[in-house]
Write an enzyme that holds these catalytic residues in place. Structure first.
Site, short mmCIF file in Angstrom:
data_model
loop_
_atom_site.label_atom_id
_atom_site.label_comp_id
_atom_site.label_asym_id
_atom_site.label_seq_id
_atom_site.Cartn_x
_atom_site.Cartn_y
_atom_site.Cartn_z
N LYS A 1 39.30 56.02 11.11
CA LYS A 1 39.94 56.32 12.40
C LYS A 1 38.96 56.93 13.40
CE LYS A 1 42.97 59.07 10.42
NZ LYS A 1 42.56 58.93 9.01
N ARG B 1 51.35 62.49 11.99
CA ARG B 1 51.11 62.39 10.56
C ARG B 1 52.37 62.67 9.76
NH1 ARG B 1 45.23 63.54 10.66
NH2 ARG B 1 44.37 63.19 8.59
N ARG C 1 30.58 61.63 3.74
CA ARG C 1 30.66 61.72 5.21
C ARG C 1 29.85 62.92 5.69
NH1 ARG C 1 36.40 61.52 7.99
NH2 ARG C 1 36.95 63.02 6.36
N ARG D 1 31.98 68.58 5.97
CA ARG D 1 33.24 69.33 6.12
C ARG D 1 33.63 69.96 4.79
NH1 ARG D 1 37.16 65.01 8.98
NH2 ARG D 1 38.62 66.06 7.58
N ARG E 1 44.48 65.27 -0.23
CA ARG E 1 44.81 64.72 1.11
C ARG E 1 45.45 63.34 0.97
NH1 ARG E 1 39.06 65.57 3.35
NH2 ARG E 1 39.67 64.22 5.07
P1 ADP Z 1 40.70 62.65 8.19
O1 ADP Z 1 39.93 62.14 9.38
O2 ADP Z 1 39.85 62.67 6.97
O3 ADP Z 1 41.99 61.94 7.98
P2 ADP Z 1 41.36 64.82 9.94
O4 ADP Z 1 40.10 65.32 10.53
O5 ADP Z 1 42.19 63.91 10.76
O6 ADP Z 1 41.02 64.17 8.52
O7 ADP Z 1 42.27 66.05 9.48
C1 ADP Z 1 41.75 67.11 8.72
C2 ADP Z 1 42.88 68.06 8.36
O8 ADP Z 1 43.46 68.62 9.56
C3 ADP Z 1 44.07 67.42 7.64
O9 ADP Z 1 43.85 67.33 6.24
C4 ADP Z 1 45.19 68.39 8.00
O10 ADP Z 1 45.14 69.58 7.23
C5 ADP Z 1 44.87 68.76 9.44
N1 ADP Z 1 45.51 67.84 10.40
C6 ADP Z 1 44.91 66.92 11.21
N2 ADP Z 1 45.81 66.27 11.96
C7 ADP Z 1 47.03 66.78 11.60
C8 ADP Z 1 48.38 66.51 12.01
N3 ADP Z 1 48.67 65.55 12.93
N4 ADP Z 1 49.36 67.22 11.41
C9 ADP Z 1 49.10 68.16 10.50
N5 ADP Z 1 47.88 68.46 10.08
C10 ADP Z 1 46.83 67.80 10.62
P1 ADP Z 2 38.80 59.01 9.21
O1 ADP Z 2 38.65 59.56 10.60
O2 ADP Z 2 39.87 57.99 9.09
O3 ADP Z 2 38.92 60.10 8.17
P2 ADP Z 2 35.96 58.33 9.47
O4 ADP Z 2 35.87 57.48 10.67
O5 ADP Z 2 35.51 59.75 9.59
O6 ADP Z 2 37.45 58.25 8.84
O7 ADP Z 2 35.14 57.61 8.29
C1 ADP Z 2 35.03 58.21 7.00
C2 ADP Z 2 33.63 57.97 6.46
O8 ADP Z 2 33.47 56.57 6.19
C3 ADP Z 2 32.51 58.33 7.42
O9 ADP Z 2 31.43 58.81 6.66
C4 ADP Z 2 32.15 57.00 8.10
O10 ADP Z 2 30.79 56.95 8.50
C5 ADP Z 2 32.43 56.00 6.99
N1 ADP Z 2 32.94 54.70 7.47
C6 ADP Z 2 33.77 54.48 8.51
N2 ADP Z 2 34.04 53.16 8.62
C7 ADP Z 2 33.36 52.54 7.62
C8 ADP Z 2 33.22 51.18 7.20
N3 ADP Z 2 33.84 50.18 7.83
N4 ADP Z 2 32.43 50.93 6.11
C9 ADP Z 2 31.81 51.94 5.47
N5 ADP Z 2 31.89 53.22 5.81
C10 ADP Z 2 32.67 53.54 6.88
#
Ligand code: ADP
Ligand code: ADP
Ligand code: ZN
Length: 210
Positions: free
Chosen positions: A15, A88, A122, A155, A166
């Site tokens: 994302k 979410r 990551r 992170r 998660r």
């Molecule tokens: P990822 O990109 O790996 O999905 P995020 O950076 O979006 O993780 O979120 C990290 C953490 O922040 C989540 O595990 C949750 O604890 C909190 N968080 C993020 N967005 C939301 C949301 N919309 N509602 C509740 N908690 C959230």
């Molecule tokens: P989210 O926001 O959904 O948690 P991220 O965009 O942070 O996901 O991506 C999670 C990890 O995977 C990061 O280290 C990113 O560089 C890697 N990543 C993202 N897209 C791809 C892909 N298409 N193939 C391989 N690795 C990816």
């Protein structure tokens, strides 16, 4: 018309990565609740103090806190918007609907083993929030952001144990949103496997059809 797009999908599906490119190339403004919450934790604001424990445990931060944050941000933005990581939960989706019309919900699909590989390697930029991967998307210079030169860090919630938690939270609380948006006929599923640029092209195709 100013599109409002929701990016759905499990932790690590891409994302943030795709949102970054959509901002750079397609003129979107992105609101990432994860980034905003991490910033609040870093600054030690009242929101950050309340959110920290939930984030470390891989749980959702309570709806009312996140919705309050989102209301404030949405009100300040004009133009096409990408919501990265919000809503979410069903409650968040309903509250969002009361605030604004959502045009598309894009669900990025990636298998679970790959999600774990992605998240555990990551690296994120302290300066601009850009996201890298040690193997799949490494920075040009180790430990440094290509875009701003900022320091890269891991992170605290990007450990295998927290990612598993998660993913559990995702299945329980967030996965029901795919049906919610499907019923509204605005869900689009995108295959999130393969190169970042290939996934990007798939998303752009979906946007072009809108
Ligand atoms: P990822 O990109 O790996 O999905 P995020 O950076 O979006 O993780 O979120 C990290 C953490 O922040 C989540 O595990 C949750 O604890 C909190 N968080 C993020 N967005 C939301 C949301 N919309 N509602 C509740 N908690 C959230
Ligand atoms: P989210 O926001 O959904 O948690 P991220 O965009 O942070 O996901 O991506 C999670 C990890 O995977 C990061 O280290 C990113 O560089 C890697 N990543 C993202 N897209 C791809 C892909 N298409 N193939 C391989 N690795 C990816
Ligand atoms: Zn940076």
């Amino acid at each position: 018309m100013d599109l409002k797009i929701v990016l759905l999908g499990p932790p690590g599906c891409g994302k943030g990565t795709q949102a970054e490119r959509l901002v750079a190339e397609k003129g979107f403004v992105k609101i990432s609740t994860g980034d905003l919450l991490r910033e609040a934790v870093r600054l030690g604001t009242p929101l950050g103090v309340q959110a920290k424990g939930f984030m470390e445990a891989g749980k959702l931060v309570p709806d009312e806190l996140v919705i309050g944050l989102m209301k404030e941000k949405l009100a300040a933005i004009k133009g096409p918007v990408l919501l990265d990581g919000f809503p979410r939960s069903l409650e968040q989706a309903r509250q969002l609907e009361a605030l604004t019309k959502v045009d598309l919900a894009i669900d990025i699909e990636v298998n679970e083993d790959n999600l774990v590989k992605r998240v555990t390697l990551r690296r994120s930029c302290k300066g601009c929030g850009a996201v890298y991967h040690l193997e799949f998307n490494p920075p040009k210079t180790a430990g440094k952001c290509d875009k701003c030169g900022g320091e890269l860090y891991q992170r605290t919630d990007d450990t295998e144990a927290t990612v598993r938690e998660r993913l559990k939270t995702y299945k329980e609380k967030t996965l029901p949103l795919t049906k919610y948006y499907q019923d509204k006929k605005i869900l689009r599923s995108v295959d999130g496997e393969g190169e970042i640029s290939v996934v990007f092209d798939r998303i752009v195709k979906v946007l072009e059809k809108k």
